[in-house]
Design a protein around this motif. Structure first.
Motif, PDB file in Angstrom:
ATOM      1  N   LYS A   5       0.905  -1.360  -0.145  1.00 16.58           N
ATOM      2  CA  LYS A   5      -0.067   0.016   0.016  1.00 16.58           C
ATOM      3  C   LYS A   5       1.261   1.160   0.125  1.00 16.58           C
ATOM      4  CE  LYS A   5      -4.160   1.873   1.859  1.00 16.58           C
ATOM      5  NZ  LYS A   5      -4.948   1.984   1.044  1.00 16.58           N
ATOM      6  N   PRO A   6       2.236   1.356   1.134  1.00 15.72           N
ATOM      7  CA  PRO A   6       2.724   2.525   0.885  1.00 15.72           C
ATOM      8  C   PRO A   6       3.447   3.184  -0.452  1.00 15.72           C
ATOM      9  CG  PRO A   6       3.114   1.903   2.613  1.00 15.72           C
ATOM     10  CD  PRO A   6       2.494   0.436   2.056  1.00 15.72           C
ATOM     11  N   ASN A   7       3.756   1.514  -1.744  1.00 17.60           N
ATOM     12  CA  ASN A   7       4.707   1.809  -2.233  1.00 17.60           C
ATOM     13  C   ASN A   7       3.466   1.611  -3.720  1.00 17.60           C
ATOM     14  OD1 ASN A   7       7.192   1.047  -1.465  1.00 17.60           O
ATOM     15  ND2 ASN A   7       6.918  -1.119  -1.770  1.00 17.60           N
ATOM     16  N   GLN A   8       2.359   1.593  -3.342  1.00 15.78           N
ATOM     17  CA  GLN A   8       1.362   2.000  -4.176  1.00 15.78           C
ATOM     18  C   GLN A   8       0.625   3.663  -3.667  1.00 15.78           C
ATOM     19  OE1 GLN A   8      -1.822  -0.784  -3.077  1.00 15.78           O
ATOM     20  NE2 GLN A   8      -1.475  -2.486  -4.167  1.00 15.78           N
ATOM     21  N   GLU A   9       0.760   4.144  -2.762  1.00 16.14           N
ATOM     22  CA  GLU A   9       0.304   5.827  -3.321  1.00 16.14           C
ATOM     23  C   GLU A   9       2.092   6.093  -3.308  1.00 16.14           C
ATOM     24  OE1 GLU A   9      -0.220   5.624   1.369  1.00 16.14           O
ATOM     25  OE2 GLU A   9      -1.595   5.340   1.287  1.00 16.14           O
ATOM     26  N   LEU A  10       3.020   5.609  -3.158  1.00 15.87           N
ATOM     27  CA  LEU A  10       4.283   7.002  -3.891  1.00 15.87           C
ATOM     28  C   LEU A  10       4.033   6.711  -5.159  1.00 15.87           C
ATOM     29  CD1 LEU A  10       6.750   7.756  -3.590  1.00 15.87           C
ATOM     30  CD2 LEU A  10       7.868   5.853  -3.213  1.00 15.87           C
ATOM     31  N   ARG A  11       4.235   5.780  -5.841  1.00 15.71           N
ATOM     32  CA  ARG A  11       3.828   5.380  -7.141  1.00 15.71           C
ATOM     33  C   ARG A  11       2.405   6.235  -7.762  1.00 15.71           C
ATOM     34  NH1 ARG A  11       0.988   2.102 -11.234  1.00 15.71           N
ATOM     35  NH2 ARG A  11       2.386   2.223 -13.220  1.00 15.71           N
ATOM     36  N   ARG A  12       1.145   6.656  -7.196  1.00 20.46           N
ATOM     37  CA  ARG A  12       0.525   7.249  -7.457  1.00 20.46           C
ATOM     38  C   ARG A  12       0.667   9.016  -7.384  1.00 20.46           C
ATOM     39  NH1 ARG A  12      -3.600   5.636  -3.896  1.00 20.46           N
ATOM     40  NH2 ARG A  12      -2.722   7.417  -2.288  1.00 20.46           N
ATOM     41  N   ASP A  13       1.649   9.209  -6.015  1.00 18.26           N
ATOM     42  CA  ASP A  13       1.786  10.618  -6.027  1.00 18.26           C
ATOM     43  C   ASP A  13       3.098  11.613  -7.010  1.00 18.26           C
ATOM     44  OD1 ASP A  13      -0.030  10.465  -3.730  1.00 18.26           O
ATOM     45  OD2 ASP A  13       1.577  10.429  -2.306  1.00 18.26           O
ATOM     46  N   LEU A  14       3.707  10.010  -7.139  1.00 13.36           N
ATOM     47  CA  LEU A  14       4.332  10.764  -7.905  1.00 13.36           C
ATOM     48  C   LEU A  14       3.532  11.159  -9.321  1.00 13.36           C
ATOM     49  CD1 LEU A  14       7.461   8.051  -7.475  1.00 13.36           C
ATOM     50  CD2 LEU A  14       7.997  10.540  -7.414  1.00 13.36           C
ATOM     51  N   LYS A  15       2.948  10.163  -9.866  1.00 10.06           N
ATOM     52  CA  LYS A  15       2.538  10.095 -11.109  1.00 10.06           C
ATOM     53  C   LYS A  15       1.075  11.456 -11.288  1.00 10.06           C
ATOM     54  CE  LYS A  15       1.053   6.650 -13.198  1.00 10.06           C
ATOM     55  NZ  LYS A  15       0.085   5.250 -13.925  1.00 10.06           N
ATOM     56  N   GLU A  16       0.844  11.355 -10.019  1.00 12.39           N
ATOM     57  CA  GLU A  16      -0.309  12.935  -9.966  1.00 12.39           C
ATOM     58  C   GLU A  16       1.229  14.199 -10.334  1.00 12.39           C
ATOM     59  OE1 GLU A  16      -2.340  12.340  -6.896  1.00 12.39           O
ATOM     60  OE2 GLU A  16      -3.456  10.525  -7.232  1.00 12.39           O
ATOM     61  N   SER A  17       2.285  13.683  -9.558  1.00 14.73           N
ATOM     62  CA  SER A  17       3.031  14.788 -10.152  1.00 14.73           C
ATOM     63  C   SER A  17       3.310  15.459 -10.876  1.00 14.73           C
ATOM     64  CB  SER A  17       4.188  15.304  -8.707  1.00 14.73           C
ATOM     65  OG  SER A  17       3.443  14.994  -6.969  1.00 14.73           O
ATOM     66  N   ALA A  18       4.250  14.555 -11.856  1.00 12.83           N
ATOM     67  CA  ALA A  18       3.796  14.737 -13.250  1.00 12.83           C
ATOM     68  C   ALA A  18       3.262  14.979 -13.784  1.00 12.83           C
ATOM     69  CB  ALA A  18       4.764  12.733 -13.385  1.00 12.83           C
ATOM     70  N   PHE A  19       1.501  14.382 -13.881  1.00 14.07           N
ATOM     71  CA  PHE A  19       1.113  15.137 -14.744  1.00 14.07           C
ATOM     72  C   PHE A  19       0.493  16.607 -14.287  1.00 14.07           C
ATOM     73  CE2 PHE A  19      -3.307  15.962 -15.308  1.00 14.07           C
ATOM     74  CZ  PHE A  19      -3.846  15.580 -16.331  1.00 14.07           C
ATOM     75  N   SER A  20       0.558  16.869 -13.750  1.00 14.98           N
ATOM     76  CA  SER A  20       0.753  18.223 -12.567  1.00 14.98           C
ATOM     77  C   SER A  20       1.574  18.501 -13.620  1.00 14.98           C
ATOM     78  CB  SER A  20       0.616  18.751 -10.846  1.00 14.98           C
ATOM     79  OG  SER A  20      -0.762  17.956 -10.636  1.00 14.98           O
ATOM     80  N   LEU A  21       2.469  18.432 -13.316  1.00 11.06           N
ATOM     81  CA  LEU A  21       3.260  19.475 -14.416  1.00 11.06           C
ATOM     82  C   LEU A  21       3.636  19.939 -15.693  1.00 11.06           C
ATOM     83  CD1 LEU A  21       6.814  18.031 -12.566  1.00 11.06           C
ATOM     84  CD2 LEU A  21       6.019  20.505 -12.317  1.00 11.06           C
ATOM     85  N   GLU A  22       2.650  18.005 -16.150  1.00  9.59           N
ATOM     86  CA  GLU A  22       2.651  18.729 -17.791  1.00  9.59           C
ATOM     87  C   GLU A  22       1.342  19.390 -17.894  1.00  9.59           C
ATOM     88  OE1 GLU A  22       4.262  17.098 -20.133  1.00  9.59           O
ATOM     89  OE2 GLU A  22       5.332  15.027 -19.318  1.00  9.59           O
ATOM     90  N   GLU A  23       0.695  19.273 -17.104  1.00  9.51           N
ATOM     91  CA  GLU A  23      -0.313  20.585 -17.170  1.00  9.51           C
ATOM     92  C   GLU A  23      -0.097  21.583 -16.453  1.00  9.51           C
ATOM     93  OE1 GLU A  23      -4.074  20.398 -17.635  1.00  9.51           O
ATOM     94  OE2 GLU A  23      -3.347  18.452 -18.164  1.00  9.51           O
ATOM     95  N   ALA A  24       0.251  21.892 -15.918  1.00  7.19           N
ATOM     96  CA  ALA A  24       1.212  23.707 -16.104  1.00  7.19           C
ATOM     97  C   ALA A  24       2.207  23.899 -17.156  1.00  7.19           C
ATOM     98  CB  ALA A  24       2.346  23.362 -14.571  1.00  7.19           C
ATOM     99  N   ALA A  25       2.441  22.962 -18.019  1.00  8.38           N
ATOM    100  CA  ALA A  25       3.174  23.357 -19.415  1.00  8.38           C
ATOM    101  C   ALA A  25       2.920  23.500 -19.759  1.00  8.38           C
ATOM    102  CB  ALA A  25       4.561  22.051 -19.393  1.00  8.38           C
ATOM    103  N   LEU A  26       1.737  22.556 -20.534  1.00  6.46           N
ATOM    104  CA  LEU A  26       0.888  23.265 -21.491  1.00  6.46           C
ATOM    105  C   LEU A  26       0.028  24.306 -21.091  1.00  6.46           C
ATOM    106  CD1 LEU A  26      -0.637  22.329 -24.038  1.00  6.46           C
ATOM    107  CD2 LEU A  26      -2.206  20.990 -22.633  1.00  6.46           C
ATOM    108  N   ASP A  27      -0.379  24.653 -19.406  1.00  3.91           N
ATOM    109  CA  ASP A  27      -0.883  26.292 -19.303  1.00  3.91           C
ATOM    110  C   ASP A  27       0.064  27.191 -19.876  1.00  3.91           C
ATOM    111  OD1 ASP A  27      -3.474  24.880 -18.967  1.00  3.91           O
ATOM    112  OD2 ASP A  27      -3.010  25.180 -16.204  1.00  3.91           O
TER     113      ASP A  27
END
Length: 75
Positions: A5-27
């Motif tokens: 579960k902690p590793n699942q959360e870490l992976r999800r957090d990393l992917k969400e952060s990456a997505f947020s950065l991509e969205e910021a770059a697009l904006d």
């Protein structure tokens, strides 16, 4: 191998952060594009750095998935 579960959360957090950065770059790209060529060229360096960071976080998420990065217990 199933992720803990902690590793699942870490992976999800990393992917969400990456997505947020991509969205910021697009904006940022959209805003700079509306202002003109000079502003767009100036913003491209920042946009490139955002994409690089997003790619790095995505790669870390994949390392979590295959077990090379593991979240340990907090002491």
């Amino acid at each position: 191998m199933a992720l803990t579960k902690p590793n699942q959360e870490l992976r999800r957090d990393l992917k969400e952060s990456a997505f947020s950065l991509e969205e910021a770059a697009l904006d940022l790209f959209r805003m700079a594009k509306q202002r003109g060529d000079t502003e767009l060229l100036e913003a491209m360096e920042t946009i490139e750095r955002l994409h690089e960071q997003a790619d790095r976080l995505t790669a870390y998420a994949e390392e979590v998935k295959v077990g090379r990065i593991v979240r340990g217990k907090v002491e």
